[in-house]
Design a protein around this motif. Sequence first.
Motif, PDB file in Angstrom:
ATOM      1  N   GLY A 292       0.810  -1.204   0.000  1.00  0.00           N
ATOM      2  CA  GLY A 292       0.000   0.000   0.000  1.00  0.00           C
ATOM      3  C   GLY A 292       0.849   1.262   0.000  1.00  0.00           C
TER       4      GLY A 292
ATOM      5  N   MET B 140      -2.482  -4.853  -0.115  1.00  0.00           N
ATOM      6  CA  MET B 140      -2.688  -3.648  -0.900  1.00  0.00           C
ATOM      7  C   MET B 140      -1.645  -3.616  -2.021  1.00  0.00           C
ATOM      8  SD  MET B 140      -3.724  -0.956   2.155  1.00  0.00           S
ATOM      9  CE  MET B 140      -4.583   0.162   1.039  1.00  0.00           C
TER      10      MET B 140
ATOM     11  N   MET C 264      -7.954  -3.088  -1.467  1.00  0.00           N
ATOM     12  CA  MET C 264      -7.171  -4.150  -0.848  1.00  0.00           C
ATOM     13  C   MET C 264      -7.834  -5.485  -1.148  1.00  0.00           C
ATOM     14  SD  MET C 264      -8.106  -4.280   3.242  1.00  0.00           S
ATOM     15  CE  MET C 264      -7.255  -2.779   3.622  1.00  0.00           C
TER      16      MET C 264
END
Length: 673
Positions: A186, A454, A568
């Motif tokens: 992420g 992510m 995600m």
Amino acid sequence: MAEIVSYPDPLPQLATPGERLGWIFNDRNLYLRRYPEPPPPPRRVPTHLYERLMRAERWATKGILISICVGFGLAGLLVCCGGVVSMGSAGSDDDGGGWVYSFLATLVSIGGIGGAVIAGMAPLIARSSIETARQQAQHEYHQAYAAWDGRRRRHDMQQRRKVDAMCEWSAVTPAASTRRVDIIGGTMYGWEAVLTVFGGSLLATRGGMTLVDFTGEALCGELMQLGVTTDRTVQEYRLPSQLAQLDLVGGLKPDELVDCLVEAMYGDAQGPSRADRSQDSMLLRELCGVLAPNLGMARLLAALRVLTDRPVQDALTPQETARLLDLRSGGSRRQMYQQLRRIEALLHPLEVMGAEPGDAGNADLTCLIADSGGRNAQNELLKDLLVQWLARRVLRESAPTGSLVIIGADEVHHRSIEMLSTLCERRGIRLVLFFGHLREESLRTIGGGEVALMRLGNHQEATQAADFIGKGHRFVLSQLTRTLGGNDTHTLADTYSESETEGGSSATSRSALTFSSQRGANWSKTRNWSQTESLAKGTNWSDARSVQRVYEYTVEPQVLQDLPEYAMILVKAEGRCSVVQAVEVDPAIITLPRVSMTPVELEPLPDAVEAVIPASRQPSQVTVSWPQPLAARRTSPHQIAGQVLPGWGAAPANQPQQVYGPQPRRGPWGEPR
């Protein structure tokens, strides 16, 4: 002047009870069912009308000719008969009924003309009948279709109302059986969104939260704003700049302080020597024994300086200084000089700790944020010391901790993470770990709870994440052969033939006494007519397909590399199966319609035959594994009588005894080779 309309802040809506990692999109249109009644077929014109038209067209010309010939032929015959009758009654006042023949001839002529007219108009009448039948069929079809369309519209409206009442965004919550959530990969913006959504729900559901941010980016700013907006107490500490206001070792017993410091000093060491750890532990315990019960980092450092021949320390009393010097002789202190200086160098950055102690950890939201100063020895030691402080805070039963969040857990040793995970599991505390990368420490750690993946920029990390999610078999259509053919043969033959033969002979002979005359005539006419019709239809159709079994990733690595910033992939356990869900974590989703703040139990999708959009499952969710239930073995009466259970010393009655010796080789699916 335009009026400015103000809307309420949607941020407090995230502080609704019920844990939420984000939302999963449920396509409502997949639940639309098509109207089961098929549309009415158009009514066709009866076949006999077309056959009538064909006969009328075929016999029109012949009918006209026959009618005229027959009518006028009979009329001429009647006229001839009337003339003969009139000649036979010549010289009398009565014409002998000649007028009757004339009248009949007129009627016959009119009948012939009428028959010809009827024969000529028969195709027109047949076409008119067909057109009338076609209009009637269209009228009835329009009426039937209008009625069917009305029923279909009512059905579609009911389906649309039912679908509109369904939630389009359903909250995704971690399973109740797990206490830990690992978030891998992420971006900073993505993490901030997860903290706002998930953290807000944790505050509203579990109460007090302790958050540690090792990234140096202060990603919890929006979460703190949410806490203030919802009237919750918030504490923020910037480390190490505000280290004086936070005492991480306050209230510890000597043994607890020693263990905490030794673990922090050797937290990142690769295979540290047990002898060094033991020596440091023994030395620090001796020092703490002298300084107890008033322990602190400043007094501990002062004690170390006393042992390195710097006896004048304001933090210590003369009696404590004398006791410290009595612990070791001068020669022993000189031998320990390097050890003492090493411990002092490690603990020196923490000397100001607790100089201005505050009431840390008693707020609803406590945020410990590392300053963006990069990696250095002070930050590394402080990080390990924070982890030890978190572990002790979890151990305290009186501490109001409902959830523990660590951002940037990549640098935390896996032993410390496993320790925190065990403590949180036992005490029912939600542990949330954010890993920026899928590397050595995180690879050793993930899998202790639910895992959310992510965006992973590195291909190797994405491949490892795809391996973690798993692979599965899928049947792929490799070849499709379809043949559709037909033949239709229609044959019609019409034969007409006519022949007429006429002949005669005459002869005359004379003699002196006699006269004879002969005359003869012969006439013959032949007519043949035949019609042959044959019809043959044939249809052949075949459909053949073959499939192959492919072993492939459930989620391809490229998908993990191209994930949106606020998306995600959650790998969670539901019952006995593993489920992969596509989750959206954008906080702005709460402003959309049909958003549920709790998980929604979805109805089963309709069958492909009934569905408007055929689908076997929701596109945002896939089941990775589904273990088969264990089948109970049947027990034979012989085994029951002999008190022998299946699998314990005897084979089941419906299975042959094991035969030892060479066995045939079998393939991967059990088939003999």
